[in-house]
Design a protein around this motif. Structure first.
Motif, PDB file in Angstrom:
ATOM      1  N   TYR A 220      -2.609   5.383   1.869  1.00 54.07           N
ATOM      2  CA  TYR A 220      -2.898   4.303   0.914  1.00 54.07           C
ATOM      3  C   TYR A 220      -1.813   3.254   1.066  1.00 54.07           C
ATOM      4  CZ  TYR A 220      -3.609   2.380  -3.893  1.00 54.07           C
ATOM      5  OH  TYR A 220      -3.844   1.591  -5.002  1.00 54.07           O
ATOM      6  N   VAL A 221      -2.205   2.001   1.222  1.00 55.08           N
ATOM      7  CA  VAL A 221      -1.229   0.911   1.289  1.00 55.08           C
ATOM      8  C   VAL A 221      -1.609  -0.156   0.264  1.00 55.08           C
ATOM      9  CG1 VAL A 221      -0.615   1.294   3.707  1.00 55.08           C
ATOM     10  CG2 VAL A 221      -2.490  -0.254   3.152  1.00 55.08           C
ATOM     11  N   ALA A 222      -0.609  -0.836  -0.264  1.00 56.23           N
ATOM     12  CA  ALA A 222      -0.847  -1.860  -1.276  1.00 56.23           C
ATOM     13  C   ALA A 222       0.109  -3.014  -1.058  1.00 56.23           C
ATOM     14  CB  ALA A 222      -0.651  -1.280  -2.681  1.00 56.23           C
ATOM     15  N   PRO A 225      -2.158  -9.642   0.994  1.00 55.72           N
ATOM     16  CA  PRO A 225      -2.773  -9.614   2.332  1.00 55.72           C
ATOM     17  C   PRO A 225      -1.930 -10.226   3.442  1.00 55.72           C
ATOM     18  CG  PRO A 225      -4.428 -10.154   0.699  1.00 55.72           C
ATOM     19  CD  PRO A 225      -3.120 -10.120  -0.032  1.00 55.72           C
ATOM     20  N   MET A 228       0.913  -7.822   4.391  1.00 54.16           N
ATOM     21  CA  MET A 228       0.417  -6.575   4.983  1.00 54.16           C
ATOM     22  C   MET A 228      -0.090  -6.833   6.396  1.00 54.16           C
ATOM     23  SD  MET A 228       0.253  -3.362   4.305  1.00 54.16           S
ATOM     24  CE  MET A 228       0.401  -3.319   2.508  1.00 54.16           C
ATOM     25  N   PHE A 232       1.378  -4.952   9.736  1.00 46.66           N
ATOM     26  CA  PHE A 232       0.525  -4.228  10.677  1.00 46.66           C
ATOM     27  C   PHE A 232       0.704  -4.772  12.098  1.00 46.66           C
ATOM     28  CE2 PHE A 232      -3.059  -2.281   7.868  1.00 46.66           C
ATOM     29  CZ  PHE A 232      -2.097  -1.599   7.143  1.00 46.66           C
ATOM     30  N   LEU A 251      -5.003   6.767   7.220  1.00 45.87           N
ATOM     31  CA  LEU A 251      -5.044   5.603   6.331  1.00 45.87           C
ATOM     32  C   LEU A 251      -6.491   5.301   5.937  1.00 45.87           C
ATOM     33  CD1 LEU A 251      -3.594   3.251   4.937  1.00 45.87           C
ATOM     34  CD2 LEU A 251      -3.845   1.940   7.057  1.00 45.87           C
ATOM     35  N   TYR A 254      -6.792   0.353   1.150  1.00 47.36           N
ATOM     36  CA  TYR A 254      -5.895  -0.803   1.010  1.00 47.36           C
ATOM     37  C   TYR A 254      -6.176  -1.474  -0.323  1.00 47.36           C
ATOM     38  CZ  TYR A 254      -3.972  -5.501   1.679  1.00 47.36           C
ATOM     39  OH  TYR A 254      -3.288  -6.681   1.522  1.00 47.36           O
ATOM     40  N   HIS A 256      -5.341  -4.563  -2.631  1.00 49.33           N
ATOM     41  CA  HIS A 256      -4.812  -5.908  -2.434  1.00 49.33           C
ATOM     42  C   HIS A 256      -4.983  -6.734  -3.703  1.00 49.33           C
ATOM     43  CE1 HIS A 256      -8.909  -7.582  -2.178  1.00 49.33           C
ATOM     44  NE2 HIS A 256      -9.201  -6.464  -1.548  1.00 49.33           N
ATOM     45  N   PHE A 268      -7.605  -9.183   9.682  1.00 52.24           N
ATOM     46  CA  PHE A 268      -7.116  -7.880   9.256  1.00 52.24           C
ATOM     47  C   PHE A 268      -7.842  -6.749   9.985  1.00 52.24           C
ATOM     48  CE2 PHE A 268      -6.307  -4.385   6.313  1.00 52.24           C
ATOM     49  CZ  PHE A 268      -5.006  -4.622   5.918  1.00 52.24           C
ATOM     50  N   LEU A 276     -11.595   0.614   6.362  1.00 55.44           N
ATOM     51  CA  LEU A 276     -10.819   0.993   5.193  1.00 55.44           C
ATOM     52  C   LEU A 276     -11.633   0.738   3.930  1.00 55.44           C
ATOM     53  CD1 LEU A 276      -7.237  -0.477   5.854  1.00 55.44           C
ATOM     54  CD2 LEU A 276      -8.028   1.866   6.207  1.00 55.44           C
ATOM     55  N   TYR A 278     -11.450  -1.033   0.493  1.00 54.45           N
ATOM     56  CA  TYR A 278     -10.671  -2.112  -0.113  1.00 54.45           C
ATOM     57  C   TYR A 278     -10.832  -2.067  -1.628  1.00 54.45           C
ATOM     58  CZ  TYR A 278     -10.798  -3.939   4.667  1.00 54.45           C
ATOM     59  OH  TYR A 278     -10.674  -4.076   6.025  1.00 54.45           O
TER      60      TYR A 278
END
Length: 517
Positions: A220-222, A225, A228, A232, A251, A254, A256, A268, A276, A278
């Motif tokens: 999980y990434v936060a 945008p 991030m 990446f 992963l 995300y 955002h 992205f 992913l 979102y």
């Protein structure tokens, strides 16, 4: 780590989201609680909170309490509430707009013109934001299996937790303030960890995260945008990868917020090995405003989380041509808004914001369920000659242009100028792809005409031309760094005016980096 993930999963699954019977009654109750707690503050005494609270006892008129609330308390912009009240809070005075002494202030630029603002973060607001975060974790079960996420790592790409100590308070990015106060158990899954999170230099932080990336298993990434995307790209380049899933195969999610994600989506997804999930959030410095609860749904206002909402129709009756709110502007409640119309948000919060014009413009997509999209900002729009071009129009046109031309656009900004006795729009677009500038210009212009009838009409005469210039994406990031707005919750203004426009133009003249005109 797996044991902790299982415990977290169980705690998430047994937590139930409250589903209020009517949004109106919940909001009425929320305002009543806020007024009660602040009744003995300097602000509360000055604006007769006891009189307002008594209005809740009258049942002969449904919105009588709101009528008295509006009659006693004026609408506040940041400049107004800071000049009259918050400057005292910043000096360490207690019980000004909210009980007690405020020890933390979030720094935010907010508009396209102003410098940094100090937004108070009280204990009650901290609790409300944390509660919003818990709800965000609960919603994972509507998108995927929480076990698959919470047994992995959670990367929060935010501002430095090493806050600036002033005489009476600490200041910094909201994400840095909140991350620095995470519960101890969260640190078992939280990345980049305490040490890296304290790093103030943004490029150094990105480098450290990039170096540690192979050691982590992110689920999980936060983060915002733009940043991030930059992270990446850096990880993929440094470690010689094809995509981010080569290094983080698990992963899945995300989260955002802060800016519309769709314009970034094309660029992205070129960095991904598989799709992913979102999840959109609306966490402003002034509070946790809204959250996406389900797939294929827009964000839903958090109506029971320390904020009372009012909505000012974003039209010529309530705002002037510069986006300044007019005297006597009409403010509506949640049961009075209409689907598809744009409204500027007024917030009354547990941080001592009172009928505060946050600067964001929202549009309701589902009134019954209080679902919204952010369509722009009160001062981030262009209307030199009646074209009424909103950020929502701009975002959509950029998305369509990317798709048609198969290019990645990482940032963009636009401003107006005089041109041969008439007017013009000048676009600066960040793309690292090979671009046919004339095709880009004509495609963008055509989509804007299709999306906005006023724009189409004005392009015949008054809006004589649009200019499109393409720059490398790092130029946008360099300017943000020069502004002291690199990383965290900071984002590039979609519309430039005033001092920020002058700064941007001066910066470009010094760097001389415009590649295509």
């Amino acid at each position: 780590m797996p044991i902790l993930g299982e415990l977290l999963k169980k705690s998430v699954l047994v937590t139930k989201l409250k589903q209020p019977k009517t949004a109106f009654e919940v909001q009425k109750s929320e305002l009543k609680k806020i007024l009660k707690k602040a009744r003995n503050t300097e602000f509360g005494k000055y604006y007769h909170f006891e009189v307002i609270r008594n209005a809740f006892n009258f049942s002969h008129e449904k919105n009588y309490f709101h009528k008295i609330f509006k009659e006693n308390i004026p609408i506040h912009t940041y400049n107004k509430i800071y000049k009259e009240w918050w400057h005292r809070t910043l000096k360490g005075e207690k019980d000004i707009c909210w009980p007690g002494i405020v020890k933390y202030f979030a720094l935010t630029s907010g508009s396209s013109e102003s410098s940094s603002k100090h937004i108070p973060i009280t204990r009650d607001m901290h609790a409300a934001i944390k509660n919003g975060g818990v709800k965000q974790m609960v919603t994972l079960q509507n998108f995927c299996d929480p076990k698959d996420i919470l047994t992995k790592g959670v990367l929060m790409l935010g501002g430095s937790t090493d806050l600036f100590k002033k005489s009476h308070y600490y200041e910094g990015d909201l994400s840095g303030i909140m991350t620095g106060k995470l519960p101890f158990w969260v640190h078992y899954i939280y990345k980049p960890g305490k040490k890296i999170a304290k790093t103030r230099d943004w490029q150094s932080k990105l480098d450290k995260i990039t170096q540690k990336a192979p050691e982590w298993d992110m689920g999980y990434v936060a983060g915002v945008p733009a940043w991030m995307l930059l992270l990446f790209e850096r990880i993929i380049k440094v470690h010689g990868l094809n995509n981010i899933h080569d290094i983080w195969p698990n992963l899945q999610v995300y989260a955002h917020g802060g800016v519309a994600f769709e314009p970034y989506k094309n660029a992205f997804e070129k960095l991904l090995g598989k799709p992913l999930v979102y999840i959109e959030t609306y966490l402003a410095s002034e509070g946790f405003v809204a959250l996406q609860f389900e797939k294929n749904k827009n964000m839903q206002l958090l109506i029971d989380n320390g904020i009372f909402f009012e909505f000012v129709p974003f039209d010529e009756h309530n705002f002037d041509e510069d986006g300044e709110i007019l005297p006597g502007a009409q403010a509506l409640l949640l049961d009075q808004v209409q689907q598809g119309k744009e409204y500027a948000l007024l917030l009354t919060t547990v941080a001592g914001a009172w009928r505060y014009l946050i600067g964001d413009v929202v549009k309701f997509t589902d009134v019954k369920n209080a679902e919204i999209i952010i369509s722009g900002r009160t001062k981030q729009f262009l209307s030199l000659c009646g074209e009424h071009l909103s950020v929502d129009n701009m975002n959509r046109a950029i998305i369509l242009t990317q798709e048609k031309l198969n290019i990645g656009i990482k940032e963009f900004t636009v401003f107006g100028e005089s041109y041969n006795g008439r007017f013009a729009h000048r676009w600066h677009i960040a793309s690292d792809d090979t671009v046919n500038i004339n095709l880009l210009k004509n495609t963008l212009d055509q989509y804007l005409k299709e999306l906005n009838d006023d724009y189409k009409t004005e392009r015949i005469e008054a809006l004589a031309e649009i200019f499109v210039e393409v720059l490398p994406s790092h130029i946008f990031y360099q300017w943000l760094k020069m502004q002291g707005k690199e990383g965290g919750q900071n984002k590039f203004p979609r519309v430039l005016k005033g001092d920020k426009l002058k700064s941007w133009q001066h910066f470009l003249s010094q760097t001389n980096t415009i590649t295509q005109t």
